[in-house]
Design an enzyme around this catalytic site. Structure first.
Site, PDB file in Angstrom:
ATOM      1  N   PHE A 149     -15.308  61.312 -60.930  1.00 53.42           N
ATOM      2  CA  PHE A 149     -15.955  60.075 -61.397  1.00 53.42           C
ATOM      3  C   PHE A 149     -15.526  59.807 -62.830  1.00 53.42           C
ATOM      4  CE2 PHE A 149     -19.008  57.416 -63.515  1.00 53.42           C
ATOM      5  CZ  PHE A 149     -19.130  56.373 -62.617  1.00 53.42           C
ATOM      6  N   ASP A 234     -12.179  64.645 -69.294  1.00 47.51           N
ATOM      7  CA  ASP A 234     -13.206  63.602 -69.385  1.00 47.51           C
ATOM      8  C   ASP A 234     -14.527  64.314 -69.658  1.00 47.51           C
ATOM      9  OD1 ASP A 234     -15.228  61.792 -69.013  1.00 47.51           O
ATOM     10  OD2 ASP A 234     -14.346  60.848 -67.239  1.00 47.51           O
ATOM     11  N   LYS A 263     -21.154  58.176 -73.694  1.00 50.07           N
ATOM     12  CA  LYS A 263     -22.550  58.521 -73.459  1.00 50.07           C
ATOM     13  C   LYS A 263     -23.289  59.016 -74.709  1.00 50.07           C
ATOM     14  CE  LYS A 263     -22.661  58.604 -68.506  1.00 50.07           C
ATOM     15  NZ  LYS A 263     -21.541  58.912 -67.629  1.00 50.07           N
TER      16      LYS A 263
HETATM   17  C1  LIG Z   1     -20.547  57.964 -67.084  1.00 51.16           C
HETATM   18  C2  LIG Z   1     -19.181  58.491 -66.968  1.00 51.16           C
HETATM   19  C3  LIG Z   1     -18.052  57.668 -67.159  1.00 51.16           C
HETATM   20  C4  LIG Z   1     -18.153  56.174 -67.367  1.00 51.16           C
HETATM   21  O1  LIG Z   1     -18.861  55.807 -68.513  1.00 51.16           O
HETATM   22  P1  LIG Z   1     -19.419  54.309 -68.637  1.00 51.16           P
HETATM   23  O2  LIG Z   1     -19.967  54.258 -70.025  1.00 51.16           O
HETATM   24  O3  LIG Z   1     -20.474  54.142 -67.588  1.00 51.16           O
HETATM   25  O4  LIG Z   1     -18.259  53.402 -68.431  1.00 51.16           O
HETATM   26  C5  LIG Z   1     -16.813  58.259 -67.097  1.00 51.16           C
HETATM   27  N1  LIG Z   1     -16.672  59.565 -66.858  1.00 51.16           N
HETATM   28  C6  LIG Z   1     -17.721  60.387 -66.668  1.00 51.16           C
HETATM   29  C7  LIG Z   1     -17.493  61.853 -66.425  1.00 51.16           C
HETATM   30  C8  LIG Z   1     -19.016  59.881 -66.701  1.00 51.16           C
HETATM   31  O5  LIG Z   1     -20.060  60.679 -66.480  1.00 51.16           O
END
Ligand SMILES: *Cc1c(COP(=O)(O)O)cnc(C)c1O
Length: 413
Positions: A149, A234, A263
């Site tokens: 994700f 990520d 985040k």
């Molecule tokens: C939440 C998340 C994203 C996307 O972030 P947004 O601010 O919602 O675009 C990307 N990678 C990971 C691992 C996430 O948990």
């Protein structure tokens, strides 16, 4: 009437009705309308208190309305909020330097949302592949993990392996290949001379809080170095102390070439994201290659600076490590027959319930008991409370989870 007064007149039921009527239905929220947050707690319109175990998907690490962050924000509101990158600001300057030190990286590209940070890292990786590694034009490949994700843009959902994320949204960006997560042999076999980068989450949070085998991250680092392939973590969800270290890659010797951040970087206030990376990669961008109107705005920089400062001052890293272990071991020790497995690192804990357990009913029980949690994929409930939580509240979560599990367990009989 002020805006605040207008908002206060809306009942919980009206808020739900208006949202369903006027908002696209791209979420299925819990039937809760929150009107206030403080620390690890949130409150609905009837004044009912919930322990926030969703933590805005790990974005609220410092707790709701952290005084330190809100004070910094209020002070900045009397100075300047938005300038664009057409000019320099001292706020951005300090943010860049501080984030480089916090991540042990050389340079930063500031953005707003997580998906934008991922897109930014992908662009950097491709340009590096063409201009530094020497991959022939338009041939660069990027490897990703199955069950990944990384956000919701067309490019990102294009390399998702979740059918719903992609269905009816094509055609997609070429140049990506998904390989099984946690399988080092699969990566070895997938790397070609045109491979620019490997993009992975250190722990697949949305995928169900899934861990790669021990040693995988370090092996991956070695493999990338040997093949001149960039390693991109990520850490949008796992970063900023969530897993008991500043960054999840630090659990092994697996320092990346780029890290995607978001985040919690926004201090639970608003979106702040960034790519942090090594100079050799980050310096491929020249003016005009990439940008964002709000990226690096002074207000966001101040919020992020305050969030990082507070993480250090309050040792949220240590807190996450210690209390995360307590939560995980406490849930494991229940040995409850409704539970398939409890997985976690730091304060990112997943409770997977057995097949046959009514997860909808369990959700309702959690809400009734004042525990805000939501399922990820694969029957796994997420426990990612703000990192400012204390020992007594961990005990309280375990007690309430026990009660909730006992309420649904009879469906097995
Ligand atoms: C939440 C998340 C994203 C996307 O972030 P947004 O601010 O919602 O675009 C990307 N990678 C990971 C691992 C996430 O948990």
């Amino acid at each position: 009437m002020t805006i605040r007064e207008k908002i206060q007149q809306i009942t919980d039921a009206q808020a739900m009705e208006m949202t369903e009527k006027y908002c696209t239905h791209n979420y299925h929220p819990l039937p809760v309308n929150l009107v206030r947050g403080e620390g690890i707690y949130v409150y609905d319109g009837a004044g009912k208190q919930y322990i926030d175990c969703i933590g805005s998907y790990s974005a609220v690490a410092n707790g709701h309305l952290s005084k330190f962050i809100i004070d910094a924000l209020k002070e900045q509101l009397d100075v300047v909020t938005l300038t664009s990158r057409a000019v320099y600001t001292s706020e951005l300057a300090l943010f860049l330097k501080t984030l480089c030190e916090f991540t042990d990286m050389d340079m930063i590209c500031p953005m707003n949302t997580g998906a934008e940070a991922v897109e930014t890292a992908l662009k950097l990786a491709r340009k590096w592949a063409y201009t530094v590694k020497g991959v022939p034009e338009d041939q660069a490949e990027i490897l990703v993990g199955e069950e990944n994700f990384h956000g919701r843009t067309i490019t990102i959902v294009g390399f998702s392996t979740e059918a719903q994320y992609k269905k009816n949204f094509g055609p997609f960006t070429p140049g990506f290949k998904a390989i099984p997560f946690g399988d080092i042999e699969a990566i070895k076999n997938a790397i070609t001379p045109n491979t620019a980068a490997i993009l992975l989450e250190p722990i697949q949070a949305e995928g169900g809080i899934l861990f790669p085998p021990d040693g995988y991250m370090a092996e991956l680092r070695k493999l990338c170095t040997e093949n001149k392939v960039l390693l991109i973590w990520d850490e949008i969800q796992t970063g900023f102390c969530r897993t008991g270290k500043r960054f999840a890659w630090q659990h092994e010797d697996a320092k990346p070439d780029m890290i995607c951040l978001g985040k919690a970087l926004g201090g639970g206030v608003f979106p702040v994201s960034a790519v942090a990376g090594v100079k050799e990669v980050m310096e491929v961008f020249v003016p005009g290659d990439h940008g964002s109107t709000f990226g690096g705005n002074p207000l966001g920089c101040v919020v992020a600076l305050a969030a990082m400062q507070e993480m250090i001052d309050k040792d949220l890293e240590g807190n996450s490590h210690r209390l995360g272990r307590k939560l995980k071991e406490g849930l494991q020790a229940l040995n409850h027959f409704a539970v398939e497995e409890v997985r976690g690192r730091g304060l990112l804990v997943g409770l997977e319930v057995r097949e046959g357990i009514d997860t909808h009913k369990l959700s309702e029980e959690f809400l009734k008991l004042g525990v805000l949690t939501k399922e990820t994929r694969s029957r796994t409930f997420r426990f990612a409370p703000p990192l400012v939580i204390d020992e007594a509240m961990i005990d309280e979560i375990i007690a309430r989870v026990t009660t909730a599990l006992n309420a649904v367990a009879p469906v097995l009989a």
